[in-house]
Design an enzyme around this catalytic site. Structure first.
Site, PDB file in Angstrom:
ATOM      1  N   HIS A 151     -29.210  -5.997  47.275  1.00  0.00           N
ATOM      2  CA  HIS A 151     -29.362  -5.734  48.717  1.00  0.00           C
ATOM      3  C   HIS A 151     -28.776  -6.902  49.528  1.00  0.00           C
ATOM      4  CE1 HIS A 151     -32.076  -4.435  52.263  1.00  0.00           C
ATOM      5  NE2 HIS A 151     -31.707  -5.660  52.603  1.00  0.00           N
ATOM      6  N   GLU A 152     -29.050  -8.136  49.092  1.00  0.00           N
ATOM      7  CA  GLU A 152     -28.552  -9.316  49.828  1.00  0.00           C
ATOM      8  C   GLU A 152     -27.031  -9.458  49.702  1.00  0.00           C
ATOM      9  OE1 GLU A 152     -30.565 -10.283  51.808  1.00  0.00           O
ATOM     10  OE2 GLU A 152     -32.391  -9.597  50.820  1.00  0.00           O
ATOM     11  N   HIS A 212     -25.235  -7.261  52.025  1.00  0.00           N
ATOM     12  CA  HIS A 212     -25.139  -7.787  53.392  1.00  0.00           C
ATOM     13  C   HIS A 212     -23.873  -8.635  53.555  1.00  0.00           C
ATOM     14  CE1 HIS A 212     -28.759  -6.706  55.622  1.00  0.00           C
ATOM     15  NE2 HIS A 212     -29.563  -7.084  54.631  1.00  0.00           N
ATOM     16  N   CYS A 216     -35.482  -3.514  55.349  1.00  0.00           N
ATOM     17  CA  CYS A 216     -34.565  -4.589  55.719  1.00  0.00           C
ATOM     18  C   CYS A 216     -35.089  -5.239  56.992  1.00  0.00           C
ATOM     19  CB  CYS A 216     -33.163  -4.019  55.945  1.00  0.00           C
ATOM     20  SG  CYS A 216     -31.932  -5.283  56.364  1.00  0.00           S
ATOM     21  N   LEU A 217     -35.064  -6.560  57.023  1.00  0.00           N
ATOM     22  CA  LEU A 217     -35.548  -7.274  58.208  1.00  0.00           C
ATOM     23  C   LEU A 217     -34.684  -6.973  59.428  1.00  0.00           C
ATOM     24  CD1 LEU A 217     -36.486 -10.686  56.554  1.00  0.00           C
ATOM     25  CD2 LEU A 217     -38.046  -8.887  57.347  1.00  0.00           C
ATOM     26  N   GLY A 230     -36.005 -11.608  50.894  1.00  0.00           N
ATOM     27  CA  GLY A 230     -34.616 -12.046  50.837  1.00  0.00           C
ATOM     28  C   GLY A 230     -34.047 -12.135  52.235  1.00  0.00           C
ATOM     29  N   GLN A 241     -27.364 -11.974  58.613  1.00  0.00           N
ATOM     30  CA  GLN A 241     -28.536 -11.517  59.364  1.00  0.00           C
ATOM     31  C   GLN A 241     -28.990 -12.525  60.414  1.00  0.00           C
ATOM     32  OE1 GLN A 241     -30.807 -10.374  55.589  1.00  0.00           O
ATOM     33  NE2 GLN A 241     -31.522  -8.821  57.032  1.00  0.00           N
TER      34      GLN A 241
HETATM   35  O1  GNR Z   1     -37.983  -8.170  52.740  1.00  0.00           O
HETATM   36  C1  GNR Z   1     -37.260  -7.332  52.207  1.00  0.00           C
HETATM   37  N1  GNR Z   1     -37.811  -6.428  51.337  1.00  0.00           N
HETATM   38  C2  GNR Z   1     -37.057  -5.613  50.512  1.00  0.00           C
HETATM   39  C3  GNR Z   1     -37.713  -4.580  49.862  1.00  0.00           C
HETATM   40  C4  GNR Z   1     -37.028  -3.747  49.009  1.00  0.00           C
HETATM   41  C5  GNR Z   1     -35.673  -3.936  48.804  1.00  0.00           C
HETATM   42  C6  GNR Z   1     -35.006  -4.946  49.462  1.00  0.00           C
HETATM   43  C7  GNR Z   1     -35.693  -5.781  50.315  1.00  0.00           C
HETATM   44  S1  GNR Z   1     -34.851  -7.072  51.117  1.00  0.00           S
HETATM   45  C8  GNR Z   1     -35.833  -7.260  52.545  1.00  0.00           C
HETATM   46  C9  GNR Z   1     -35.373  -8.464  53.352  1.00  0.00           C
HETATM   47  C10 GNR Z   1     -33.976  -8.225  53.864  1.00  0.00           C
HETATM   48  O2  GNR Z   1     -33.690  -7.474  54.750  1.00  0.00           O
HETATM   49  N2  GNR Z   1     -33.019  -8.859  53.255  1.00  0.00           N
HETATM   50  O3  GNR Z   1     -31.736  -8.681  53.611  1.00  0.00           O
HETATM   51 NI    NI Z   2     -31.652  -6.658  54.465  1.00  0.00          NI
END
Ligand code: GNR
Ligand code: NI
Length: 172
Positions: free
Chosen positions: A136-137, A140, A94-95, A45, A50
């Site tokens: 999670h997205e 953000h 999270c990236l 995601g 980001q």
């Molecule tokens: O790549 C991602 N893996 C992930 C693993 C578990 C829960 C959420 C994520 S999202 C993350 C990519 C990211 O930072 N998206 O904002």
């Molecule tokens: Ni993230």
């Protein structure tokens, strides 16, 4: 075109993003760039803040079985309209916080409403990894990171490591 992913701590990752008023070719191009950036990372995601754009746009693809067709989703103005009482725990990453992982508890299922790439309103119920990822997205877009769910001490430890990592990256 691949975009640069902002690293925590960064003030842009703490701000609430603005709703998208009208879809444009620029916004569609941004969503293409975000998918390319996400697949390249690789990640499941990515949210527009980001890549430094404070608009309510996320992309995701949580298909991870080898040989399964990809399912890229582009969501403008996504909203959780219903959440299950049942929760599930996932090890999140999270990236914008590379190499740091922690368990987060969230609703196991969420119904999400959004505008797709063609401007059509859609809604769907997500479960398992998809439910965690879409929450999670959307977090953000509200300036919230998964580490905000952790105990202050653990969050502080991760933030200190990230400050160090960013300092070392800047020195080259
Ligand atoms: O790549 C991602 N893996 C992930 C693993 C578990 C829960 C959420 C994520 S999202 C993350 C990519 C990211 O930072 N998206 O904002
Ligand atoms: Ni993230």
């Amino acid at each position: 075109m691949k975009r640069n992913i902002l690293l925590h701590p960064d003030p842009r990752l703490k701000k609430a993003a603005d709703p998208v008023a009208d879809l444009s070719d620029d916004l569609r191009a941004l969503s293409d760039d975000m998918l390319e950036t996400m697949y390249d990372a690789p990640g499941i995601g990515l949210a527009a803040p980001q890549v430094g754009v404070l608009k309510r746009l996320i992309v995701l693809d949580c298909v991870k079985e080898e040989g399964e067709l990809p399912r890229p989703l582009v969501m403008f103005n996504p909203e959780v309209v219903a959440s299950s009482d049942e929760t599930s725990v996932y090890e999140e990453g999270c990236l914008s916080i590379p190499e740091q992982y922690a368990e987060v508890t969230r609703p196991a299922e969420v119904e999400v409403r959004w505008i797709d790439r063609d401007g059509t309103e859609r809604s769907e119920t997500f479960d398992k990894l998809w439910a965690t990822c879409v929450q999670h997205e959307i977090d953000h877009l509200d300036g919230k990171l998964f580490i905000d769910y952790l105990k202050p001490l653990k969050r502080q430890m991760i933030t200190r490591k990230m400050v160090k990592m960013k300092r070392e990256l800047a020195r080259g």
